[in-house]
Design a protein around this motif. Structure first.
Motif, short mmCIF file in Angstrom:
data_model
loop_
_atom_site.label_atom_id
_atom_site.label_comp_id
_atom_site.label_asym_id
_atom_site.label_seq_id
_atom_site.Cartn_x
_atom_site.Cartn_y
_atom_site.Cartn_z
N ASN A 1 -7.00 -10.32 -12.24
CA ASN A 1 -5.92 -10.02 -13.18
C ASN A 1 -4.59 -10.66 -12.78
O ASN A 1 -3.54 -10.35 -13.31
CB ASN A 1 -5.74 -8.50 -13.36
CG ASN A 1 -5.45 -7.82 -12.04
OD1 ASN A 1 -5.28 -8.48 -11.02
ND2 ASN A 1 -5.38 -6.49 -12.05
N GLY B 1 0.85 -1.19 0.00
CA GLY B 1 0.00 0.00 0.00
C GLY B 1 0.88 1.23 0.00
O GLY B 1 1.87 1.30 0.74
N HIS C 1 -9.72 -1.55 -10.69
CA HIS C 1 -11.08 -1.50 -11.25
C HIS C 1 -11.90 -0.36 -10.67
O HIS C 1 -12.95 -0.02 -11.22
CB HIS C 1 -11.79 -2.84 -11.02
CG HIS C 1 -12.39 -2.95 -9.66
ND1 HIS C 1 -11.75 -3.54 -8.60
CD2 HIS C 1 -13.57 -2.49 -9.16
CE1 HIS C 1 -12.51 -3.45 -7.53
NE2 HIS C 1 -13.62 -2.82 -7.85
N THR D 1 -2.70 -10.47 -10.11
CA THR D 1 -1.68 -9.72 -9.38
C THR D 1 -2.34 -8.66 -8.51
O THR D 1 -3.55 -8.40 -8.65
CB THR D 1 -0.69 -9.05 -10.37
OG1 THR D 1 0.38 -8.45 -9.65
CG2 THR D 1 -1.37 -7.99 -11.23
N THR D 2 -1.56 -8.06 -7.62
CA THR D 2 -2.03 -6.89 -6.88
C THR D 2 -1.55 -5.69 -7.70
O THR D 2 -0.46 -5.17 -7.49
CB THR D 2 -1.40 -6.88 -5.46
OG1 THR D 2 -1.48 -8.20 -4.92
CG2 THR D 2 -2.09 -5.90 -4.54
N HIS E 1 -9.81 -4.92 -17.29
CA HIS E 1 -10.94 -4.31 -16.58
C HIS E 1 -11.77 -3.44 -17.53
O HIS E 1 -12.98 -3.34 -17.40
CB HIS E 1 -10.45 -3.42 -15.43
CG HIS E 1 -9.72 -4.16 -14.33
ND1 HIS E 1 -9.76 -5.52 -14.17
CD2 HIS E 1 -8.93 -3.69 -13.32
CE1 HIS E 1 -9.04 -5.87 -13.10
NE2 HIS E 1 -8.51 -4.77 -12.58
N GLY F 1 -11.27 -7.01 -6.73
CA GLY F 1 -10.04 -7.54 -7.32
C GLY F 1 -9.61 -8.82 -6.62
O GLY F 1 -10.10 -9.15 -5.54
N ASP F 2 -8.68 -9.56 -7.23
CA ASP F 2 -8.30 -10.86 -6.66
C ASP F 2 -7.48 -10.74 -5.38
O ASP F 2 -7.64 -11.53 -4.44
CB ASP F 2 -7.60 -11.77 -7.69
CG ASP F 2 -6.61 -11.05 -8.59
OD1 ASP F 2 -6.46 -9.82 -8.47
OD2 ASP F 2 -5.98 -11.72 -9.43
N VAL G 1 -7.15 -2.22 9.48
CA VAL G 1 -7.30 -3.66 9.30
C VAL G 1 -6.54 -4.39 10.41
O VAL G 1 -7.00 -5.38 10.96
CB VAL G 1 -6.78 -4.08 7.91
CG1 VAL G 1 -6.85 -5.58 7.71
CG2 VAL G 1 -7.57 -3.36 6.81
N THR H 1 -0.83 -1.46 -6.62
CA THR H 1 0.30 -1.08 -5.76
C THR H 1 1.63 -1.53 -6.34
O THR H 1 2.66 -1.45 -5.66
CB THR H 1 0.11 -1.69 -4.36
OG1 THR H 1 -0.32 -3.04 -4.52
CG2 THR H 1 -0.93 -0.93 -3.59
N MET I 1 -11.00 -1.63 1.41
CA MET I 1 -10.76 -2.96 0.83
C MET I 1 -11.72 -4.01 1.40
O MET I 1 -11.89 -4.14 2.60
CB MET I 1 -9.31 -3.39 1.06
CG MET I 1 -8.35 -2.70 0.12
SD MET I 1 -6.69 -3.36 0.23
CE MET I 1 -6.83 -4.85 -0.76
N LYS J 1 0.48 0.76 4.76
CA LYS J 1 -0.02 2.13 4.57
C LYS J 1 -0.95 2.52 5.71
O LYS J 1 -1.41 1.67 6.47
CB LYS J 1 -0.69 2.27 3.21
CG LYS J 1 -2.11 1.72 3.11
CD LYS J 1 -2.68 1.92 1.72
CE LYS J 1 -3.39 3.23 1.58
NZ LYS J 1 -2.75 4.19 0.73
N HIS K 1 -7.61 -10.57 0.82
CA HIS K 1 -7.25 -9.61 1.88
C HIS K 1 -8.39 -9.43 2.89
O HIS K 1 -8.21 -9.63 4.09
CB HIS K 1 -6.88 -8.27 1.23
CG HIS K 1 -6.68 -7.13 2.17
ND1 HIS K 1 -7.72 -6.40 2.70
CD2 HIS K 1 -5.55 -6.56 2.67
CE1 HIS K 1 -7.24 -5.45 3.48
NE2 HIS K 1 -5.92 -5.53 3.48
C1 LIG Z 1 -6.32 -1.67 3.97
C2 LIG Z 1 -5.63 -1.32 2.70
N1 LIG Z 1 -4.47 -1.90 2.41
C3 LIG Z 1 -3.83 -1.61 1.26
C4 LIG Z 1 -4.38 -0.73 0.38
C5 LIG Z 1 -3.64 -0.36 -0.87
N2 LIG Z 1 -4.26 -0.91 -2.06
C6 LIG Z 1 -5.01 -0.14 -2.88
S1 LIG Z 1 -5.51 -0.94 -4.21
C7 LIG Z 1 -4.73 -2.33 -3.78
C8 LIG Z 1 -4.62 -3.49 -4.69
C9 LIG Z 1 -5.78 -4.30 -4.84
O1 LIG Z 1 -5.42 -5.37 -5.65
P1 LIG Z 1 -6.53 -6.19 -6.39
O2 LIG Z 1 -7.67 -6.37 -5.50
O3 LIG Z 1 -5.93 -7.42 -6.94
O4 LIG Z 1 -6.95 -5.21 -7.56
P2 LIG Z 1 -6.10 -4.71 -8.82
O5 LIG Z 1 -5.49 -3.41 -8.46
O6 LIG Z 1 -5.09 -5.78 -9.16
O7 LIG Z 1 -7.09 -4.55 -9.93
C10 LIG Z 1 -4.10 -2.17 -2.57
C11 LIG Z 1 -3.29 -3.20 -1.91
C12 LIG Z 1 -5.60 -0.11 0.74
N3 LIG Z 1 -6.19 0.80 -0.03
N4 LIG Z 1 -6.20 -0.45 1.88
#
Ligand SMILES: Cc1ncc(C[n+]2csc(CCOP(=O)(O)OP(=O)(O)O)c2C)c(N)n1
Length: 624
Positions: A475, A41, A405, A477-478, A381, A446-447, A97, A481, A422, A91, A452
């Motif tokens: 997709n 994050g 997304h 991957t994360t 997306h 997202g995956d 969380v 970030t 999230m 972050k 998470h």
């Molecule tokens: C509690 C929290 N942890 C971390 C983040 C940072 N963060 C924002 S988007 C994201 C990625 C999400 O990944 P995914 O669900 O796979 O979606 P993608 O971006 O790959 O489409 C993260 C970790 C956040 N916003 N909130």
């Protein structure tokens, strides 16, 4: 990158220009940190990127991206009570969380020490709020150090680690976006020989480690005693510094980014206040502060975000009957946003106009064109939103989650009308489905988010029989970030891992209506979403396509890679502009005569747009 890894392990002392996030990793190495955990994050992912430059066989500590921040905190805690110096970083909102575990940490004897590195985000550069996590330090009786610069990140981490180990309590190192990303030349000490003793030392004799109601009072008392010891330590620490400008009237108390902005501003003024720069922001060592108050007539507490230190100082001054004028927040602007040099200048002008007589209007907006956030060319997306939109009635309700997304809320898709944090989409969607027999509810996730914090909402929707359709935007991957692996990718940070397929998880939970499709198959996806929405109960569409930014980067590195792009046949194009107005790939631009052009710098030749042209004017990708 290898060079950075070498630098982070160098034995002898050296100077190097580094980011705050990189300086932190060198500090971890020098302090003998043994276990480091995280969930990605902003502004912290570069910490992991720096760790990755150290080859796994030479990495002096264990690192993992855990499934979420709570688990990351628990893994670090487990390591710490076993005697290992541990660190968790994430972050700002990650602490929400992790909170259920975090708030108990100070009640426990953390044998090996534990540093909680927070990437706070004043100004909400990449977060859904600008929460001030110092509140958590107060709530959880946890010391908090706050550096201003990369050099201080390095020094303060080592200090925090030592303090934590000595007091056997968690210590927060609070970074903010600018401090994480700023670069400066830092002097690094020689790396002490690493003590590789890693015996597991856990025993209940150090405890109790079970916060039963009957022991909470004792444990809390112990935490408060430790906090007082830290306060005394702060009194003798040289981290708090006084910058004496021989001003017997005006003083400023500052730390973190506001301190740097203050120094920047004062570099251009003739009259300068004295400055007390803090390092340990909680618990406050009030002795040095009281001396500072007593030796000045007016003191400004220059505090980014909330007014915690201001309140504490005012309370102390009241108790002691001091008559120094203490100035803090004046109006709501002082509560909001980053304390950049411009902002600090404005605040000083507001309070002491004589000091900053020439407050110039802010510079005119830069000539550089805006770059609003948007999905990348070829993003799966985009195809998904384009297809799903065809299945929706105007009245249907769409709930987004956090990730790439989320950008679906933008025109031309306008899918994802609500967002919270999230994993929240399924719960929110479930609420929206109540007393609602007329409007379908679709939730997106997202995956990485699925693993998470998404699972409890899914279980709840099943258990309580909510009538919603969930679209898993898979997709692989994360992405948002910076492409970190997660439980569904088949790799962890260190090695390959058994993939945990989302479909199998859902089947295991008893979800019966599961549909799966590649998002480039837009017509199929539209039909599947319609079918899923007709299901009475919880249904899922796994809308899958690899992240094309990651995929394209990987392809480009392969020998013999040939860049491709789509073509517009101007003879066929009837200027309906579906490619621009409905599909919205940034590759397409509309000329003043209405013709559509392809931007070859952007087009990745994925061809997902070909099917969107009603007249068939977009040809399959060819070599550039
Ligand atoms: C509690 C929290 N942890 C971390 C983040 C940072 N963060 C924002 S988007 C994201 C990625 C999400 O990944 P995914 O669900 O796979 O979606 P993608 O971006 O790959 O489409 C993260 C970790 C956040 N916003 N909130």
């Amino acid at each position: 990158m290898k060079l950075m890894g070498e630098m982070l392990l160098r034995r002898e002392s050296f100077d190097e220009i580094v980011m705050g996030n990189t300086a932190l990793v060198r500090a971890m190495v020098e302090a003998g940190t043994q276990v480091v955990t995280s969930y990605p994050g902003s502004p912290t992912p570069e910490i992991a990127a720096a760790i990755q430059t150290i080859s796994p066989d030479r990495r002096p500590f264990y690192f993992e991206f855990s499934t979420n921040e709570k688990v990351a905190t628990e893994v670090a805690y487990g390591a710490s009570v076993n005697g290992h110096l541990a660190t968790v970083f994430f972050k700002s909102v990650g602490l929400n969380v992790a909170a259920d575990t975090f708030v108990q940490l100070s009640l426990m004897e953390l044998l090996g020490g534990m540093v909680v590195v927070l990437g706070d985000d004043p100004g909400a550069n990449s977060s859904q709020n600008e929460q001030d996590n110092r509140h958590y330090a107060h709530m959880a009786y946890t010391p908090l150090l706050e550096p201003s610069s990369p050099g201080e990140v390095y020094l303060f981490y080592k200090e925090a680690a030592q303090l934590s180990r000595q007091m056997r309590m968690p210590v927060i190192l609070r970074l903010t976006t600018h401090v994480c990303h700023a670069k400066e030349s830092v002097h690094f000490e020689a790396r002490p020989p690493f003590d590789a003793k890693r015996d597991p030392l856990f025993t209940v004799d150090h405890g109790p480690y079970i916060p039963l109601p009957a022991s909470v009072a004792e444990l809390k008392g112990r935490a408060l005693d430790k906090l007082e010891k830290v306060r005394s330590f702060a009194a003798s620490s040289e981290l708090n510094t006084l910058i004496d400008h021989q001003n017997e009237t005006l003083g400023v108390i500052a730390w973190g980014l506001p301190y740097l902005s203050l120094m920047d501003t004062l570099a251009h003024t003739t009259s300068k206040p004295d400055i007390l720069k803090l390092a340990i922001v909680h618990p406050l060592e009030t002795g040095v502060i009281v001396d500072f108050l007593q030796s000045h007539k007016e003191v400004l507490v220059l505090e980014e975000l909330d007014d915690l230190v201001e309140k504490e100082i005012k309370a102390k001054a009241y108790d002691l009957g001091l008559n120094t004028k203490i100035i803090g927040k004046v109006d709501r602007h002082d509560w909001i946003g980053e304390y950049t040099p411009d902002k600090v200048k404005t605040i000083l002008h507001k309070i002491w106009p004589g000091m900053i007589p020439d407050l110039r209007p802010p510079l005119p907006p830069s000539e550089v064109p805006d770059r609003p956030p948007q999905m990348c060319p070829g993003c799966g997306h985009r195809s998904a939103f384009h297809a799903i939109k065809q299945a929706l009635a105007d009245t249907d309700i769409t709930v987004a989650d956090i990730g790439c997304h989320t950008l679906g809320y933008l025109p031309p898709y306008e899918v994802g009308e609500l967002l919270m944090c999230m994993g929240a989409s399924t719960g929110i969607g479930s609420g929206l489905s109540l007393f609602n027999h007329t409007r379908s509810v679709l939730v997106f996730m997202g995956d990485s988010t699925f693993f998470h914090a998404g699972l409890p909402g899914v279980v709840n929707a099943l258990h309580n029989r909510h009538n919603i359709t969930m679209i898993v935007m898979e997709n692989g991957t994360t992405a948002m970030t910076g492409h970190q692996d997660h439980a569904g990718t088949g790799r962890n940070f260190n090695t390959t891992a058994e993939k945990i397929p989302i479909r199998k998880v859902l089947e295991g939970l008893g979800v019966e209506a599961i549909f799966e499709v590649d998002t480039y198959q837009q017509k199929r996806l539209t039909e599947m979403v319609k079918t899923a929405m007709d299901v009475n109960g919880f249904s899922v569409v796994i809308a899958r396509h690899p992240c094309m930014l990651k995929f394209t980067r990987e392809q480009r590195r392969k020998p013999g890679f040939e860049p491709r792009q789509v073509q517009i046949d101007q003879a066929i194009c009837s200027q309906v502009h579906a490619c621009v107005a409905q599909f919205g790939c940034p590759t397409f631009t509309r000329g003043s005569d209405g013709s559509v052009e392809i931007n070859p710098d952007l087009c990745i030749g994925d061809g997902s747009c070909v099917q969107t042209c009603p007249t068939g004017a977009i040809g399959m990708p060819v070599k550039k």
